[in-house]
Design an enzyme around this catalytic site. Structure first.
Site, PDB file in Angstrom:
ATOM      1  N   TYR A  38      -2.705  -1.207   9.935  1.00  0.00           N
ATOM      2  CA  TYR A  38      -2.713  -1.503   8.494  1.00  0.00           C
ATOM      3  C   TYR A  38      -1.371  -1.106   7.861  1.00  0.00           C
ATOM      4  O   TYR A  38      -0.751  -1.891   7.133  1.00  0.00           O
ATOM      5  CB  TYR A  38      -3.870  -0.742   7.837  1.00  0.00           C
ATOM      6  N   SER A  47       0.850  -1.196   0.000  1.00  0.00           N
ATOM      7  CA  SER A  47       0.000   0.000   0.000  1.00  0.00           C
ATOM      8  C   SER A  47       0.880   1.238   0.000  1.00  0.00           C
ATOM      9  O   SER A  47       1.912   1.283   0.677  1.00  0.00           O
ATOM     10  CB  SER A  47      -0.889   0.024   1.237  1.00  0.00           C
TER      11      SER A  47
HETATM   12  P1  NAP Z   1     -11.359  -5.520  -1.904  1.00  0.00           P
HETATM   13  O1  NAP Z   1     -12.171  -5.045  -3.023  1.00  0.00           O
HETATM   14  O2  NAP Z   1     -11.900  -5.493  -0.509  1.00  0.00           O
HETATM   15  O3  NAP Z   1     -10.846  -6.987  -2.237  1.00  0.00           O
HETATM   16  C1  NAP Z   1     -10.127  -7.724  -1.299  1.00  0.00           C
HETATM   17  C2  NAP Z   1     -10.475  -9.185  -1.499  1.00  0.00           C
HETATM   18  O4  NAP Z   1      -9.695  -9.946  -0.565  1.00  0.00           O
HETATM   19  C3  NAP Z   1     -11.948  -9.478  -1.188  1.00  0.00           C
HETATM   20  O5  NAP Z   1     -12.491 -10.358  -2.142  1.00  0.00           O
HETATM   21  C4  NAP Z   1     -11.874 -10.117   0.172  1.00  0.00           C
HETATM   22  O6  NAP Z   1     -12.914 -11.037   0.435  1.00  0.00           O
HETATM   23  C5  NAP Z   1     -10.555 -10.847   0.095  1.00  0.00           C
HETATM   24  N1  NAP Z   1     -10.078 -11.163   1.426  1.00  0.00           N
HETATM   25  C6  NAP Z   1     -10.104 -10.370   2.527  1.00  0.00           C
HETATM   26  N2  NAP Z   1      -9.617 -11.015   3.575  1.00  0.00           N
HETATM   27  C7  NAP Z   1      -9.287 -12.250   3.139  1.00  0.00           C
HETATM   28  C8  NAP Z   1      -8.749 -13.384   3.776  1.00  0.00           C
HETATM   29  N3  NAP Z   1      -8.469 -13.382   5.080  1.00  0.00           N
HETATM   30  N4  NAP Z   1      -8.529 -14.493   3.036  1.00  0.00           N
HETATM   31  C9  NAP Z   1      -8.834 -14.518   1.725  1.00  0.00           C
HETATM   32  N5  NAP Z   1      -9.352 -13.475   1.068  1.00  0.00           N
HETATM   33  C10 NAP Z   1      -9.593 -12.341   1.782  1.00  0.00           C
HETATM   34  O7  NAP Z   1      -9.996  -4.689  -1.790  1.00  0.00           O
HETATM   35  P2  NAP Z   1      -9.029  -4.030  -2.899  1.00  0.00           P
HETATM   36  O8  NAP Z   1      -9.169  -2.575  -2.771  1.00  0.00           O
HETATM   37  O9  NAP Z   1      -9.151  -4.704  -4.197  1.00  0.00           O
HETATM   38  O10 NAP Z   1      -7.632  -4.390  -2.231  1.00  0.00           O
HETATM   39  C11 NAP Z   1      -6.757  -5.403  -2.691  1.00  0.00           C
HETATM   40  C12 NAP Z   1      -5.404  -5.203  -2.032  1.00  0.00           C
HETATM   41  O11 NAP Z   1      -4.894  -3.909  -2.377  1.00  0.00           O
HETATM   42  C13 NAP Z   1      -5.456  -5.239  -0.503  1.00  0.00           C
HETATM   43  O12 NAP Z   1      -4.314  -5.911  -0.002  1.00  0.00           O
HETATM   44  C14 NAP Z   1      -5.394  -3.779  -0.124  1.00  0.00           C
HETATM   45  O13 NAP Z   1      -4.848  -3.585   1.168  1.00  0.00           O
HETATM   46  C15 NAP Z   1      -4.511  -3.227  -1.221  1.00  0.00           C
HETATM   47  N6  NAP Z   1      -4.649  -1.774  -1.425  1.00  0.00           N
HETATM   48  C16 NAP Z   1      -5.784  -1.254  -1.977  1.00  0.00           C
HETATM   49  C17 NAP Z   1      -5.858   0.121  -2.172  1.00  0.00           C
HETATM   50  C18 NAP Z   1      -7.043   0.767  -2.811  1.00  0.00           C
HETATM   51  O14 NAP Z   1      -6.991   1.988  -3.011  1.00  0.00           O
HETATM   52  N7  NAP Z   1      -8.117   0.072  -3.135  1.00  0.00           N
HETATM   53  C19 NAP Z   1      -4.807   0.947  -1.775  1.00  0.00           C
HETATM   54  C20 NAP Z   1      -3.704   0.377  -1.195  1.00  0.00           C
HETATM   55  C21 NAP Z   1      -3.618  -0.991  -1.019  1.00  0.00           C
HETATM   56  P3  NAP Z   1     -14.194 -10.539   1.271  1.00  0.00           P
HETATM   57  O15 NAP Z   1     -14.894  -9.574   0.375  1.00  0.00           O
HETATM   58  O16 NAP Z   1     -14.947 -11.791   1.547  1.00  0.00           O
HETATM   59  O17 NAP Z   1     -13.641  -9.903   2.512  1.00  0.00           O
END
Ligand code: NAP
Length: 252
Positions: free
Chosen positions: A155, A142
């Site tokens: 986080y 992140s």
């Molecule tokens: P998202 O839409 O919430 O997708 C995350 C996915 O991971 C969801 O399908 C979730 O399932 C799954 N997940 C959560 N906990 C889990 C676990 N314990 N075991 C297996 N699967 C799990 O989030 P995203 O924004 O795409 O984020 C993806 C990654 O990018 C994350 O690591 C996040 O920290 C990082 N990130 C995102 C941003 C951003 O701006 N979006 C910025 C910085 C970093 P459920 O829906 O069932 O929980």
């Protein structure tokens, strides 16, 4: 192994950034394992890839913080699609809490998913990569770990840990033909970002922040997928231990 189909496993592949990465790697010719806690979401993404003619397996109901389930999932993928030679540790959870309000439970959960999960997956797939003499690991960290972020100490600490894991593992695995890199996304329009917006944790709307972003838009999951596609490609073999920011210029 050039020309042969390799298998890529994407954690958290059912939603947002993970979904985009899984679909992009499928387009690029990898057999994909779409792993997620949410079984239906994993099934939907794998079905989407299969509809386009790609080999894809959903591995649902797996919590990345459960080592036994992780080992079992990696075995299942290996039996169905062959050894995992590309691993994308994308699953993550976030929380917004003042530092003094963070409980042990909250701290430990964030660490378990965001840092222990990638640790378990790397240990599960590296032996197969070593055997093949080739592997690619991409950890989704992140941009907040580059800049710091108030009210997200747990986080940010977990994601900074993931950057450290990436750098050290890259040095250890380089001689085995395995690269390890991290993409720290910044401000990508996904369900996770929208949930933060809804709860008022962004300090303004997504649109407002897009205006403050140098490229004047929010990131798209496909932006992260494109960078990931490069890092797992054959031609990225000289890129390892790197932090490849994809953030519209919000962090430089
Ligand atoms: P998202 O839409 O919430 O997708 C995350 C996915 O991971 C969801 O399908 C979730 O399932 C799954 N997940 C959560 N906990 C889990 C676990 N314990 N075991 C297996 N699967 C799990 O989030 P995203 O924004 O795409 O984020 C993806 C990654 O990018 C994350 O690591 C996040 O920290 C990082 N990130 C995102 C941003 C951003 O701006 N979006 C910025 C910085 C970093 P459920 O829906 O069932 O929980």
């Amino acid at each position: 192994m050039t020309g042969q189909r390799r298998t890529a496993l994407v954690t958290g592949g059912g939603s947002g950034i993970g979904r985009a990465i899984a679909l992009r790697l499928a387009e690029d010719g990898f057999a994909t394992a779409v792993l997620d806690l949410d079984t239906e979401a994993a099934e939907r993404v794998a079905a989407e890839a299969r509809q386009k003619g790609h080999a894809s397996l959903a591995v649902g109901g797996v919590d990345v913080s459960d080592r036994a389930r992780v080992d079992e999932a990696v075995r299942q993928v290996r039996d169905a699609l062959g050894p995992v030679l590309v691993l994308v540790n994308n699953a993550g959870v976030s929380a917004t809490e003042g530092f003094l309000r963070i409980t042990d439970t909250s701290w430990n959960r964030i660490m378990a998913v965001n840092l222990n999960g990638p640790f378990y997956f790397c240990q599960a797939v590296v032996p197969g990569m070593k055997k093949a003499g080739w592997g690619r690991i991409v950890n989704i960290s992140s941009s907040s770990a580059q800049s710091g972020q108030p009210y997200m100490t747990h986080y940010v600490a977990s994601k900074a840990g993931l950057i450290g894991l990436t750098k050290s593992l890259a040095l250890e695995l380089g001689p085995a033909g395995i690269t390890v890199n991290t993409i720290p996304p910044g401000f990508v329009d996904t369900p996770m970002l929208r949930a933060s917006e809804e709860r008022g944790f962004l300090g303004g709307s997504v649109d407002h922040h897009a205006e403050l972003t140098p490229v004047r838009r929010a990131g798209r999951p496909e932006d992260i997928a494109a960078a990931c596609a490069f890092l797992v490609s054959e031609e990225a073999g000289y890129v390892t231990g790197q932090v490849i920011g994809v953030n519209g210029g919000r962090n430089t």
